[in-house]
Design a protein around this motif. Structure first.
Motif, short mmCIF file in Angstrom:
data_model
loop_
_atom_site.label_atom_id
_atom_site.label_comp_id
_atom_site.label_asym_id
_atom_site.label_seq_id
_atom_site.Cartn_x
_atom_site.Cartn_y
_atom_site.Cartn_z
N GLN A 117 -7.81 0.93 3.53
CA GLN A 117 -6.46 1.40 3.37
C GLN A 117 -6.23 2.42 4.51
OE1 GLN A 117 -6.01 2.41 -0.67
NE2 GLN A 117 -4.78 0.53 -1.09
N ARG A 118 -4.84 2.52 4.88
CA ARG A 118 -4.84 3.36 6.16
C ARG A 118 -3.94 4.54 5.60
NH1 ARG A 118 -5.69 1.53 11.39
NH2 ARG A 118 -7.79 0.58 11.09
N THR A 119 -4.58 5.47 4.63
CA THR A 119 -3.62 6.33 3.64
C THR A 119 -4.00 7.68 4.09
OG1 THR A 119 -2.88 6.56 1.59
CG2 THR A 119 -5.41 6.00 1.86
N ILE A 120 -4.76 7.98 4.77
CA ILE A 120 -5.41 9.51 4.85
C ILE A 120 -4.67 9.92 6.22
CG2 ILE A 120 -7.23 10.94 5.68
CD1 ILE A 120 -8.91 8.87 3.77
N PRO A 125 -9.89 5.56 12.52
CA PRO A 125 -11.53 5.12 12.88
C PRO A 125 -11.59 5.15 14.36
CG PRO A 125 -10.56 3.12 11.67
CD PRO A 125 -9.46 4.34 11.65
N SER A 126 -12.58 5.69 14.60
CA SER A 126 -13.25 5.68 16.11
C SER A 126 -13.80 4.19 16.45
CB SER A 126 -14.31 6.53 16.38
OG SER A 126 -15.44 6.38 15.67
N MET B 115 5.86 3.30 -3.51
CA MET B 115 6.11 2.30 -4.30
C MET B 115 4.99 1.60 -5.12
SD MET B 115 9.63 0.58 -2.99
CE MET B 115 9.95 -0.57 -4.25
N ASN B 116 4.18 1.03 -4.11
CA ASN B 116 3.06 0.30 -4.48
C ASN B 116 1.62 0.63 -4.16
OD1 ASN B 116 4.89 -2.00 -5.26
ND2 ASN B 116 5.41 -1.86 -3.03
N GLN B 117 1.38 1.70 -3.73
CA GLN B 117 0.11 2.33 -3.61
C GLN B 117 -0.22 3.57 -4.44
OE1 GLN B 117 -0.45 1.97 0.48
NE2 GLN B 117 -1.65 0.24 0.45
N ARG B 118 -1.10 3.98 -4.84
CA ARG B 118 -1.44 5.02 -5.62
C ARG B 118 -2.39 6.02 -4.52
NH1 ARG B 118 -0.38 4.61 -11.03
NH2 ARG B 118 1.49 3.81 -11.32
N THR B 119 -1.75 6.37 -3.84
CA THR B 119 -2.53 7.12 -2.59
C THR B 119 -2.27 8.55 -2.35
OG1 THR B 119 -3.10 6.64 -0.39
CG2 THR B 119 -0.89 6.47 -0.88
N ILE B 166 0.71 -8.09 2.57
CA ILE B 166 1.57 -6.90 3.04
C ILE B 166 0.75 -5.83 3.14
CG2 ILE B 166 3.26 -4.92 2.38
CD1 ILE B 166 4.71 -7.09 0.55
N ASN B 167 -0.36 -5.54 2.54
CA ASN B 167 -1.17 -4.54 2.89
C ASN B 167 -2.23 -4.80 4.00
OD1 ASN B 167 -0.57 -2.72 0.44
ND2 ASN B 167 -2.02 -3.69 -0.67
N ALA B 168 -2.48 -5.94 3.97
CA ALA B 168 -3.61 -6.44 5.18
C ALA B 168 -2.66 -6.24 6.50
CB ALA B 168 -3.75 -7.87 5.13
N GLN B 169 -1.39 -6.66 6.50
CA GLN B 169 -0.66 -6.42 7.58
C GLN B 169 -0.32 -4.87 7.92
OE1 GLN B 169 0.96 -8.98 9.25
NE2 GLN B 169 1.10 -7.11 10.81
N GLN B 170 -0.19 -4.06 7.07
CA GLN B 170 0.13 -2.69 7.42
C GLN B 170 -1.46 -1.99 7.70
OE1 GLN B 170 2.34 -0.78 4.32
NE2 GLN B 170 4.13 -1.68 5.11
N ALA B 171 -2.45 -2.41 7.14
CA ALA B 171 -3.61 -1.91 7.40
C ALA B 171 -4.21 -2.23 8.89
CB ALA B 171 -4.62 -1.94 6.52
N ASN B 172 -4.14 -3.51 9.17
CA ASN B 172 -5.09 -3.99 10.04
C ASN B 172 -4.13 -4.62 11.26
OD1 ASN B 172 -7.35 -3.96 8.45
ND2 ASN B 172 -6.50 -5.85 7.60
N ASP B 173 -2.80 -4.66 11.33
CA ASP B 173 -2.20 -4.96 12.48
C ASP B 173 -0.71 -4.59 11.97
OD1 ASP B 173 -1.01 -6.42 14.54
OD2 ASP B 173 -0.37 -8.04 13.33
N PRO B 174 -0.57 -3.07 11.88
CA PRO B 174 0.83 -2.61 11.89
C PRO B 174 1.94 -2.77 12.99
CG PRO B 174 -0.89 -0.79 12.35
CD PRO B 174 -1.44 -2.21 12.09
#
Lengths: 198, 198
Positions: A117-120, A125-126, B115-119, B166-174
């Motif tokens: 997750q990109r949450t921090i 990441p390098s 809304m959807n992550q507990r971060t 949605i998560n894959a999109q935002q984490a890996n290809d925002p």
DNA sequence: GTCTATACACCGATAGAC
DNA sequence: GTCTATCGGTGTATAGAC
């Protein structure tokens, strides 16, 4: 002039201390959540003062970065172990691959959050730390390709499906198995979709 | 003794200020990320000092809680708007429902994270704020049930699938569409799996 | 080189004057 | 209700002891 010693004891010691710092950081992350990690906590745990950590890492994000790389390297080692044991049956192998990833994620939610997750805030990441995750990705892709699942779109759907189950589990039923137990069903759905034999 | 005034001007003013605070909080969250929200920033934006916010919210998490409830209430309103326009064809309706949720999430990543992550460290939604999200969930379940998709496991798989994309999109290809564009294909996969007619 | 002491700017939160 | 002042805590930076 003296020859250089065969072993660089100082470099060894330095590396050992770095490892010790990372180990402490993982323990705290597991305990309080990866976002609640503080340098003072890490330092306390190994009998240091917080500023001393800056002799080993350039910043807190640098520690996150090392943890990120370590986590993916660890998972790459898991893949190395598991890959030779995978079933020749495509559908079974698919489930084994997915199950391995899911078990790794569920075993340590803090690690999963850092890895996937990109949450921090502020952490990116390098390239060096990112490399093992790319390698894991390529391994999975190559393995599915052996079954004839060669389309990148299909592989992306595969990873999104597994990740979706993990995230739903952790966000809505942490510690439970409401979504996790759907994995085999989900893999059958995917296998049907890409035309794997029953 | 005087009668109570018909309008409670003070309560109205108070509510208006709360709304103003939340609006400022959303703007900052969209701008810098929901985890990087600071009370000083919020206060500055509306010409207040940070401690004054405590007259309207008991804590920063209380603000997050109000934002959480507001976001889900807003989405419930979207559902209200969209539901009457849904196709009678199960497969098409499935895609419309999924697309609506996905568009809402992608339109505001910070909102989706809340809304959807507990971060966010220490934030747990209150029962009151959680209620509209439960309502949205039940609406979706009821709609799928009309197509004969009545099993909770199947609905859980449905939500995990959308969330995974949605998560894959935002984490890996925002900002991109690598995973998002797979939605219709994913919905067909799911529809086949649960036996909806083609 | 390794570590500590100290300091800075920022954070959420609280106390109390007005 | 809003302010100022302040508290304990955070990441971070640096000077200097050893």
């Amino acid at each position: 002039m003296l020859d250089a010693p065969v072993r660089d004891r100082q470099a060894e010691r330095r590396k050992a201390t770095r490892t010790e710092i990372l180990q402490a950081a993982w323990e705290i992350a597991r305990d309080k959540g990866v976002a609640d990690l503080t340098l003072r906590d890490v330092a306390d745990r190994i009998g240091m003062r917080a500023p001393s950590l800056y002799s080993y890492f350039r910043s807190k994000n640098d520690i996150y970065d090392a943890m990120f790389g370590q986590a993916w390297s660890d998972y790459l080692a898991v893949v190395d172990d598991v890959e030779p044991t995978l079933s020749a049956d495509p559908r079974s192998a698919l489930k084994q691959i997915a199950r391995t990833f899911l078990d790794f994620a569920i075993a340590d939610p803090a690690r999963h959050q850092l890895m996937n997750q990109r949450t921090i805030p502020g952490f990116v990441p390098s390239p060096e730390s990112y490399a093992p995750s790319v390698e894991v990705f390529e391994r999975g892709r190559a393995h599915l390709a052996r079954f004839g699942v060669e389309d990148l779109d299909q592989f992306d759907l595969f990873t999104a499906l597994i990740g979706g189950l993990i995230n739903a589990q952790q966000a809505n039923d942490p510690g439970g198995d409401r979504w996790v137990r759907l994995l085999d069903d989900a893999m059958d759905m995917f296998a049907d979709h890409v035309g794997l034999p029953r």
